[in-house]
Design a protein around this motif. Structure first.
Motif: not given
Lengths: 86, 154, 255
Positions: A17-21
């Motif tokens: 979630x962090x990376x793709x956001x």
């Protein structure tokens, strides 16, 4: 490939979630600045095209439409330097 | 360059230098506020106020972490390799919290000059490497310790 | 050298030469940055400490680097505006400021999202993060100021003064991690030393950085062209360009 499977690539051991956001917002804002730049160019070109049509003889009746239609503020051009004296 | 431009350039450069000096002096005067945390030497030297909300930062000392088996209470020592300070904390620690890693804790110094933290953040360094490289480095460091050699600092 | 400098004073010459560079900047920029990003996301090894969250670095560092570099370029252009009164320098500042602002937003945002899983917080008022936020406000101030005057010359001068004065923030951003205690770690890439990374990590990062620089070159030239067309719209050559469509298309851009 640093990941065993495509789902592992998406999940990234919980950091997904962090990376793709971050990547999502990155591409979104890159697209935004490109879109804004293209829109600015189109506006300048379109206003100018309209003014050129207006300037040509026989079509002066469109002047009023042009003034109200284009929500543009007139800015002195570099040719009119003499107006501005520091 | 013609004299008028030269004069303008000088004015611009003087303006810039003036602003730079002003900002430099201001940041120097406020350096203690700009510093995010006190390091253990400053705390040991009495620079940090007692019973005031401050931050303390440094490395978690190897072998110093003691967890309470019944609660989230944890105690560890933070060091800058010249002094160290004991930190008490109750709560969830960040994933990167580990012995030998950096931390920044928010809290107060009590009368015993021990730090009671309400928040612990992890601070990592600028090194990035794959796990294998890190393990290899640790192995060679362990070997070097056995042989009594000095290891270069990483 | 001086001839080039004088030629830059000719908007028509600039419009043409920019159009010739732009396809290369766009093409090469896209290839390099996408290669760096795909490599970094999918193929670079994970970090021993942070695992996969560090993959944010492949956009965080390029945007943060560029946000500062763009400001430096704008400050140089500001000095040129103040001393030599070259209009193209002001055109550049106006064209680049919104791009710089977006890059700063991206650097701050990706940093915050990266900070949560690694540090344990989205935001902290340390010297690096705060000075980067000040950079964003400088960009917004420059954009606001450039729209605040109806007279182009006054606007150019005011914007140039703000840009040049604000440049003192750049060394503060760069050295904040060395001068003060911060939560943010020191730089991985230094000009004089080897990066504190393995090549499988820093090569894709370098590609992404180079790619974004080229993409910035492309978008700033495109925006400068637009501004030149607007300012020179009374001239013969602009009328010809407009009649031919004005190069609205991304690929052409040229006259």
């Amino acid at each position: 490939m640093a990941f065993d499977s495509f789902s592992a690539f998406i999940i990234m051991e919980g950091h997904g979630p962090y990376v793709w956001t971050c990547y999502g917002v990155f591409f979104l804002l890159m697209a935004l600045i490109t879109w804004l730049s293209v829109r600015d160019r189109r506006r300048v070109v379109r206003t100018q095209q309209r003014e050129q049509t207006v300037a040509s003889p026989g079509q002066t009746d469109t002047v009023r439409n042009e003034r109200t239609g284009g929500g543009f503020q007139r800015i002195p051009t570099s040719q009119s330097e003499s107006i501005s004296k520091s | 360059m013609n004299p008028a431009r030269k004069r303008k350039l000088t004015i611009v450069l003087f303006l810039l230098a003036g602003v730079a000096v002003a900002v430099g002096l201001t940041t120097y005067a406020f350096r203690q506020n700009i510093n995010l945390f006190y390091d253990p030497s400053q705390i040991a030297g009495g620079e940090a106020p007692v019973n005031v909300r401050i931050r303390a930062g440094g490395m978690v000392e190897e072998g110093s972490v003691a967890r309470d088996p019944d609660s989230l209470k944890v105690q560890f020592r933070v060091t800058d390799y010249s002094s160290s300070v004991t930190v008490h904390y109750e709560g969830i620690l960040p994933d990167l919290f580990a012995e030998g890693q950096g931390v920044v804790a928010t809290g107060q110094l009590n009368e015993n000059r021990e730090f009671v933290a309400s928040e612990v953040l992890a601070k990592h360094d600028e090194q990035y490497m794959p796990p294998e490289v890190s393990e290899a480095l640790e192995r060679s460091a362990a070997r070097a310790r056995e042989e009594g050699r000095e290891m270069p600092e990483y | 050298m001086w001839q080039f400098f004088h030629k830059l004073g000719s908007p028509k010459w600039f419009y043409g030469i920019a159009g010739r560079f732009m396809p290369w900047l766009l093409g090469l920029g896209l290839v390099l940055s996408l290669a760096g990003i795909v490599w970094g996301l999918a193929f670079a090894p994970q970090d021993y400490l942070q695992g996969n969250s560090y993959r944010i670095i492949f956009i965080h560092v390029p945007t943060a680097f560029l946000a500062q570099s763009v400001y430096m370029m704008m400050a140089v252009a500001g000095v040129i505006t103040l001393v030599w009164k070259m209009k193209l320098a002001d055109v550049f500042v106006r064209a680049a400021a919104p791009v710089g602002a977006i890059l700063t937003v991206l650097a701050l945002f990706t940093g915050a999202v990266w900070g949560k899983p690694t540090w344990g917080t989205w935001w902290i008022w340390d010297a690096r993060l705060t000075s980067m936020l000040i950079l964003l406000f400088l960009y917004l101030g420059i954009i606001g100021l450039s729209h605040a005057y109806s007279d182009e010359k006054t606007a150019a001068r005011a914007v140039a003064v703000l840009t040049v004065v604000g440049v003192v923030n750049i060394p503060i951003i760069k050295y904040s991690v060395n001068w003060w205690n911060t939560l943010h770690q020191p730089a991985t890439f230094k000009l004089t030393e080897k990066p504190t990374m393995v090549p499988e990590m820093w090569v894709p990062l370098l590609l992404a950085v180079l790619g974004t620089y080229l993409l910035f070159g492309w978008v700033s030239l495109y925006r400068m062209q637009t501004e030149v067309l607007r300012r020179e719209r009374r001239t013969r050559w602009v009328k010809d360009v407009i009649a031919a469509g004005g190069g609205s298309q991304l690929k052409s851009g040229g006259a």
